[in-house]
Structures are given as structure tokens and as C-alpha cells.
Design an enzyme around this catalytic site. Structure first.
Site, short mmCIF file in Angstrom:
data_model
loop_
_atom_site.label_atom_id
_atom_site.label_comp_id
_atom_site.label_asym_id
_atom_site.label_seq_id
_atom_site.Cartn_x
_atom_site.Cartn_y
_atom_site.Cartn_z
N SER A 123 0.79 -1.24 0.00
CA SER A 123 0.00 0.00 0.00
C SER A 123 0.82 1.28 0.00
O SER A 123 0.26 2.36 -0.22
CB SER A 123 -0.92 0.03 1.22
N TYR A 146 -4.38 3.23 7.56
CA TYR A 146 -5.68 2.53 7.49
C TYR A 146 -6.60 3.05 8.61
O TYR A 146 -6.57 4.23 8.94
CB TYR A 146 -5.51 1.01 7.64
N VAL A 174 1.15 -3.87 3.80
CA VAL A 174 1.10 -5.19 4.45
C VAL A 174 2.38 -6.01 4.23
O VAL A 174 2.53 -7.07 4.81
CB VAL A 174 -0.15 -6.00 4.02
N TYR A 232 -2.51 -2.46 -10.89
CA TYR A 232 -2.55 -2.33 -9.42
C TYR A 232 -1.71 -3.43 -8.74
O TYR A 232 -0.93 -3.16 -7.83
CB TYR A 232 -4.01 -2.38 -8.94
N LYS A 247 0.48 3.63 -2.77
CA LYS A 247 -0.72 4.48 -2.96
C LYS A 247 -0.39 5.97 -3.04
O LYS A 247 -0.91 6.66 -3.93
CB LYS A 247 -1.78 4.15 -1.92
N1 GLU Z 1 -1.76 -5.89 -2.27
C1 GLU Z 1 -2.56 -5.55 -1.14
C2 GLU Z 1 -4.01 -5.59 -1.53
O1 GLU Z 1 -4.42 -4.91 -2.41
C3 GLU Z 1 -2.14 -4.21 -0.62
C4 GLU Z 1 -2.76 -3.95 0.67
C5 GLU Z 1 -1.96 -3.16 1.63
O2 GLU Z 1 -0.74 -3.10 1.69
O3 GLU Z 1 -2.68 -2.56 2.42
O4 GLU Z 1 -4.77 -6.35 -0.99
#
Ligand code: GLU
Length: 305
Positions: free
Chosen positions: A61, A241, A259, A189, A64
Site C-alpha cells: 500500500s 488505514y 502489508v 494495481y 498508494k
Molecule cells: N496488495 C494488497 C491488496 O491490495 C495491498 C494492501 C496493503 O498493503 O494494504 O490487498
């Protein structure tokens, strides 16, 4: 400084026992839960590090904010704001952020999956491969590392276990919020989440965001200062988050977790910090990593509040 970092790192390492390595895809479950590393790049370019800071992991993430920057650079602030909102969701990263009736652009946020999937579709390029290559190019410049690339095993694992993200993307499409082919957008993505980094790369990205869009040392401008304000504000409210509020209290700086165990923190005008600690709490944030940032923030008075 090195001595302080070593001391804090050893103090925080045991906290990893309270967390678990992400296992939503088999490839991530292989991570070493005990690893902990930290790298700092100050605004004048001074570097300090400790622990497992050269170990590589996937950005997840933390891509992002880079997706958001690329979307902003390609389309400008007003256009992006019309397509992806800025309000915190207070929900997990892969949550369906609102009831079916109220699913509109104002209810999706760029720091959770739905918003990030929309942002892939906002990047300019004739094909999705070209869009991804442009995103990778920006990531390399921000990270100060031209060698950065995709971890193919994690990418394949993301792609073959991506049902929840497919559900989110089809829901966006059914509400007219995603124009392009779902599989093509998601491929971009999944590849974006699978970019391999280390703490140094994250610290460098954080340093550019702390330096209002300029590279440390050379001062070369990568993006306009107004965009760092936009991105840092969203990181402050939603970067961790549904743990962003508590993080604001405990640490008090804009940051983004992934994550894969990474955290990229931005201390405006002062430094960028990269952390790696793959044992996560229930919200998906590095347990020992947050503790380390909290202790560091206390020692160096980093909180912006
Ligand atoms: N590849 C993960 C997903 O899209 C990224 C989530 C993350 O790092 O929060 O589920």
C-alpha cells in the site's frame, strides 16, 4: 544518532511477537516476523540507519501515495479530486467503503484499495503496460534508485489470489466509477503493489515528500510543493488505514504503511523515515515499526502537533 537508533531498535524488536506476518497471499507469508530495520534521510541529505534496513520487501500500500502523485501530475488537483475523494473511511484497506446506494467518488479514498484502483485508471499512457512503466519510473526517481523493480513471485501471487480486489473493481465499474477493462486496471494495481523496496528507498521517498517535492541534496524538483501538501494531508488522516487516528496521537507525522511490513514516514521540512517490520497488527500495520516510530518521535520531538 546511530547509537540512539540501535538502542531504540533493540528496545522495540520484542514487540514483533504481538503481530503476525500477512498471509492473505502465500508469497507474503514467507516473511521473517522478527526482522526490524530503520533508515532516515534528513532534509540536508544526512543518512542514518539501524537493523535490517537493507532487506527487501514489497511496497504494497505504500505505493498508494505514489499512485496519487502520478495521477495528480497527469491530471491536476481538481480533476483527481472529482474522481477520488479525500475523506477518511475509518475502514480496513480492502473494505467496501460505503453502502451500495452511496458508492460515489466522494466516498472513495486514495489510501484504500478502491481509490487506488481508480487512480491506476487515471495514469496517462496508451496501454496499461505503459501506465505501469511510468509509475515505476516515478517510483525510481522518488526512491533515488533506478534498479527498483517488481517482485515477480509476489505479483503472480497477488494476481492469482486477488478475488477481493476484483470484487472491489467490478463494484466500481458497475457504479460508473471505472471506465476501463477491470483485468487490465487490476494488473497495473497488482504490479504496483509488488514493487520491491528497502528501508532506504522508503526513507528517500519520505524525504522528497518532506522537502515539498524536491530531491534531498540536489534539490531537483520532482513535483510541485502544493502536491506534497495534498499527499501529506491525506497520509495524516488515512495513511495508517483504520489506525490513523491512534497513530496521529502516538507518532504525529504523515505516514503510509503496507502489508509487506513497510512504513514510510514524512516529517515535514526535517526528514523521511523508512521502516521494515513484517509482523503486523490486526489493522495491517507493523507492530514493532509503529512502536519504533513512537519512541523515535518522542526522542527527536517529531510530532507536528
Ligand atoms: N496488495 C494488497 C491488496 O491490495 C495491498 C494492501 C496493503 O498493503 O494494504 O490487498
Amino acid at each position: 544518532m546511530e547509537e540512539l537508533l540501535e538502542r531504540l531498535l533493540e528496545e522495540c524488536r520484542p514487540a514483533a511477537k504481538e503481530g503476525r506476518v500477512a498471509d492473505y497471499i502465500p508469497e507474503l507469508a514467507k516473511g521473517d516476523p522478527k526482522a526490524l530495520g530503520l533508515y532516515i534521510i534528513g532534509s540536508e541529505g544526512k543518512r542514518s540507519w539501524a537493523g535490517d534496513c537493507r532487506q527487501t520487501f514489497t511496497i504494497q500500500s505504500i505505493v498508494k501515495p505514489i499512485l496519487l502523485l502520478q495521477a495528480l501530475l497527469d491530471n491536476g488537483v481538481e480533476f483527481v479530486m472529482r474522481r477520488v475523494g479525500v475523506e477518511a473511511t475509518g475502514k480496513p484497506f480492502d473494505a467496501i467503503n460505503s453502502g451500495d446506494q452511496s458508492l460515489d467518488s466522494g466516498n472513495i479514498n486514495p489510501m484504500v484499495n478502491m481509490g487506488a484502483i481508480v487512480m491506476c485508471s487515471l495514469i496517462h499512457g496508451r496501454s496499461y503496460d505503459e501506465r505501469f512503466q511510468r509509475l515505476l519510473g516515478l517510483t525510481r526517481r522518488l526512491a533515488g534508485d533506478q534498479e527498483i523493480d517488481v517482485d515477480e513471485a509476489v505479483y503472480r501471487s497477488e494476481k492469482s489470489h486477488g478475488s477481493k480486489n476484483r470484487a472491489l473493481a467490478y463494484l466500481l465499474k458497475s457504479h460508473g466509477l471505472l471506465d476501463d477493462d477491470v483485468e487490465e486496471v487490476l494488473d497495473c494495481y497488482f504490479r504496483a503493489c509488488s514493487i520491491q523496496v528497502d528501508c532506504r528507498a522508503l526513507a528517500h521517498i519520505g524525504a522528497v515528500l518532506s522537502n515539498r517535492g524536491r530531491l534531498p541534496v540536489s534539490n531537483e524538483r520532482i513535483f510541485p510543493g502544493a502536491m506534497s501538501r495534498y499527499v501529506n494531508a491525506i497520509l495524516m488522516t488515512c495513511g495508517m488505514y483504520d489506525g490513523s487516528g491512534e497513530f496521529a496521537l502516538r507518532v504525529g507525522v504523515p505516514a503510509k504503511s503496507g502489508v509487506g511490513g513497510g512504513i514510510m514516514a514524512v516529517v515535514p521540512t526535517r526528514m523521511g523515515i523508512g521502516i521494515f517490520g513484517p509482523a503486523l497488527d490486526r489493522k495491517g500495520n507493523s507492530v514493532a515499526g509503529i512502536k519504533l516510530l513512537e519512541r523515535l518521535s518522542g526522542e527527536l520531538h517529531l510530532s507536528i502537533f
